[in-house]
Design an enzyme around this catalytic site. Structure first.
Site, PDB file in Angstrom:
ATOM      1  N   HIS A  93     -67.997  28.554 -63.051  1.00  0.00           N
ATOM      2  CA  HIS A  93     -68.648  27.757 -64.255  1.00  0.00           C
ATOM      3  C   HIS A  93     -68.970  28.780 -65.513  1.00  0.00           C
ATOM      4  CE1 HIS A  93     -68.488  23.279 -65.804  1.00  0.00           C
ATOM      5  NE2 HIS A  93     -67.970  24.255 -66.639  1.00  0.00           N
ATOM      6  N   ASP A 119     -68.838  17.544 -65.578  1.00  0.00           N
ATOM      7  CA  ASP A 119     -69.628  17.891 -64.004  1.00  0.00           C
ATOM      8  C   ASP A 119     -69.967  17.329 -63.215  1.00  0.00           C
ATOM      9  OD1 ASP A 119     -70.700  20.642 -62.514  1.00  0.00           O
ATOM     10  OD2 ASP A 119     -70.309  21.383 -64.417  1.00  0.00           O
ATOM     11  N   HIS A 121     -72.478  18.045 -61.716  1.00  0.00           N
ATOM     12  CA  HIS A 121     -73.939  18.938 -61.632  1.00  0.00           C
ATOM     13  C   HIS A 121     -74.343  19.098 -63.058  1.00  0.00           C
ATOM     14  CE1 HIS A 121     -71.599  20.315 -58.115  1.00  0.00           C
ATOM     15  NE2 HIS A 121     -72.402  20.324 -57.783  1.00  0.00           N
ATOM     16  N   ASP A 123     -75.924  22.094 -64.457  1.00  0.00           N
ATOM     17  CA  ASP A 123     -75.524  23.360 -64.532  1.00  0.00           C
ATOM     18  C   ASP A 123     -76.140  24.870 -65.766  1.00  0.00           C
ATOM     19  OD1 ASP A 123     -73.086  23.394 -63.232  1.00  0.00           O
ATOM     20  OD2 ASP A 123     -71.979  23.910 -64.607  1.00  0.00           O
ATOM     21  N   HIS A 136     -73.241  30.369 -62.029  1.00  0.00           N
ATOM     22  CA  HIS A 136     -72.279  28.495 -62.305  1.00  0.00           C
ATOM     23  C   HIS A 136     -73.450  28.024 -62.619  1.00  0.00           C
ATOM     24  CE1 HIS A 136     -71.369  27.475 -58.383  1.00  0.00           C
ATOM     25  NE2 HIS A 136     -72.556  27.691 -58.305  1.00  0.00           N
ATOM     26  N   ASP A 223     -65.004  20.707 -64.894  1.00  0.00           N
ATOM     27  CA  ASP A 223     -65.346  20.953 -63.674  1.00  0.00           C
ATOM     28  C   ASP A 223     -65.323  20.222 -63.167  1.00  0.00           C
ATOM     29  OD1 ASP A 223     -66.484  22.084 -61.680  1.00  0.00           O
ATOM     30  OD2 ASP A 223     -68.715  22.938 -61.964  1.00  0.00           O
ATOM     31  N   ASP A 225     -65.245  19.754 -60.338  1.00  0.00           N
ATOM     32  CA  ASP A 225     -65.833  18.482 -58.749  1.00  0.00           C
ATOM     33  C   ASP A 225     -66.552  17.377 -59.390  1.00  0.00           C
ATOM     34  OD1 ASP A 225     -68.591  19.839 -60.324  1.00  0.00           O
ATOM     35  OD2 ASP A 225     -68.438  21.179 -59.447  1.00  0.00           O
ATOM     36  N   GLU A 268     -63.666  25.830 -61.865  1.00  0.00           N
ATOM     37  CA  GLU A 268     -64.287  25.705 -60.073  1.00  0.00           C
ATOM     38  C   GLU A 268     -63.298  25.401 -59.157  1.00  0.00           C
ATOM     39  OE1 GLU A 268     -67.410  26.129 -58.942  1.00  0.00           O
ATOM     40  OE2 GLU A 268     -67.958  26.870 -61.046  1.00  0.00           O
TER      41      GLU A 268
HETATM   42 MN   LIG Z   1     -70.428  23.210 -63.451  1.00  0.00          MN
END
Ligand SMILES: [Mn+2]
Length: 306
Positions: A93, A119, A121, A123, A136, A223, A225, A268
């Site tokens: 990312h 996402d 997360h 980030d 990332h 992302d 994830d 990702e």
């Molecule tokens: Mn990310």
């Protein structure tokens, strides 16, 4: 969509703990994205492949990202300035810094850029708050103007995004330092419990409304994830309890045709962690088809279901 789709390959894995995302773009290219869009009547082409210089790793992960970012920014800038629709395929990312710096530069004469950040997360680390030091985990902070100057000042200006033009969706794993930065800046974060309660499509509609307000264009960085690892196992940092793939597909349907949509990024995918059926890579292909082809594409599975 009347614009031509241009795929840009962002081959970087050095910004993450594991390198495997560097092979994501090649995996997706092998799945015939351009041919499938053309068959559906959508103009599409392969643009540049930007590859991170792994020889810079001896100077650290940040050095690799510092070298890669302006090259990718030039590629996304060129596509957007030529009025094509960029789809950037990551890569870890950290590539988002280059992608959205380039698109922000292209639309700067007309106004500000908005961004929806989907996402697991946040980030939003800076080198000061990150325990891992992995770049990332830093791209959103950099785009907001916080962190390493070489990443914040691409094209000679800082803060490609204003906090009020950003929405984060799906966060469920983060550290206090990055959360504190986003809270201090006033960035709207839709954490995972809110997404589960309201539904991804509802959250997405609100996010589009917010990033459209006061901007000349906006985009989405996804992302992989963010999606539940049961549906997308091939990611570097899987987090349980994500957004179901079916909800994500529905929420992104026809995205590129929304007024002001200026680009899309999908990051990702780690093909070395995908299953034997390439479930995650095939999901990526379906997501892109939903974004670009929208209703025209979705009619097929609906009819099959009936
Ligand atoms: Mn990310």
């Amino acid at each position: 969509m009347t614009k031509t789709v241009e795929f840009i390959s962002a081959e970087i894995g050095e910004g993450a703990q594991q390198m495997g995302c560097k092979f994501g773009p090649a995996r997706l290219r092998a799945m015939g994205l351009v041919a499938r869009l053309r068959t559906a009547g959508q103009a599409a082409q392969w643009g540049p492949t930007v590859t991170a210089h792994d020889e810079l790793l001896e100077h650290g992960k940040l050095a690799v990202v510092q070298g890669f970012t302006p090259e990718l920014a030039d590629a996304s800038h060129a596509a957007a300035a030529a009025r094509r629709f960029p789809i950037v395929l990551g890569g870890d990312h950290s590539c988002a810094i280059g992608t959205w710096s380039g698109i922000a530069q292209a639309i700067r004469p007309q106004g500000a850029l908005g961004l929806i950040w989907i996402d697991a997360h946040l980030d939003s680390h800076t080198p000061d708050t990150s325990e891992s030091g992995a770049p990332h985990g830093m791209p959103l902070a950099a785009l907001l103007g916080h962190g390493d100057p070489q990443l914040t000042d691409v094209f000679g200006w800082r803060a490609k995004l204003a906090p009020e033009h950003v929405v984060v969706i799906g966060a469920r794993s983060y550290e206090p330092g990055e959360q504190a930065l986003l809270e201090r800046l006033g960035v709207r974060v839709m954490y995972m419990p809110e997404v589960t309660q309201r539904g991804m499509a509802t959250c997405m509609a609100e996010a589009i409304e917010r990033v459209s307000r006061g901007t000349a264009g906006w985009g989405v960085t996804l992302d992989l994830d963010a999606i539940d690892p049961a549906d997308a196992p091939g990611v570097g940092s899987p987090e349980l309890g994500g957004i179901p793939a079916a909800e994500m597909l529905e929420a992104l349907r026809g995205l590129a045709d929304q007024p002001g949509c200026a680009g899309f990024e999908l990051v990702e995918l780690n093909p070395t962690l995908d299953d034997a059926q390439h479930t995650s890579a095939r999901l990526c292909r379906s997501l892109i088809e939903e974004v670009i082809l929208g209703e025209a594409h979705s009619r097929v599975p609906i009819r099959q279901a009936a």
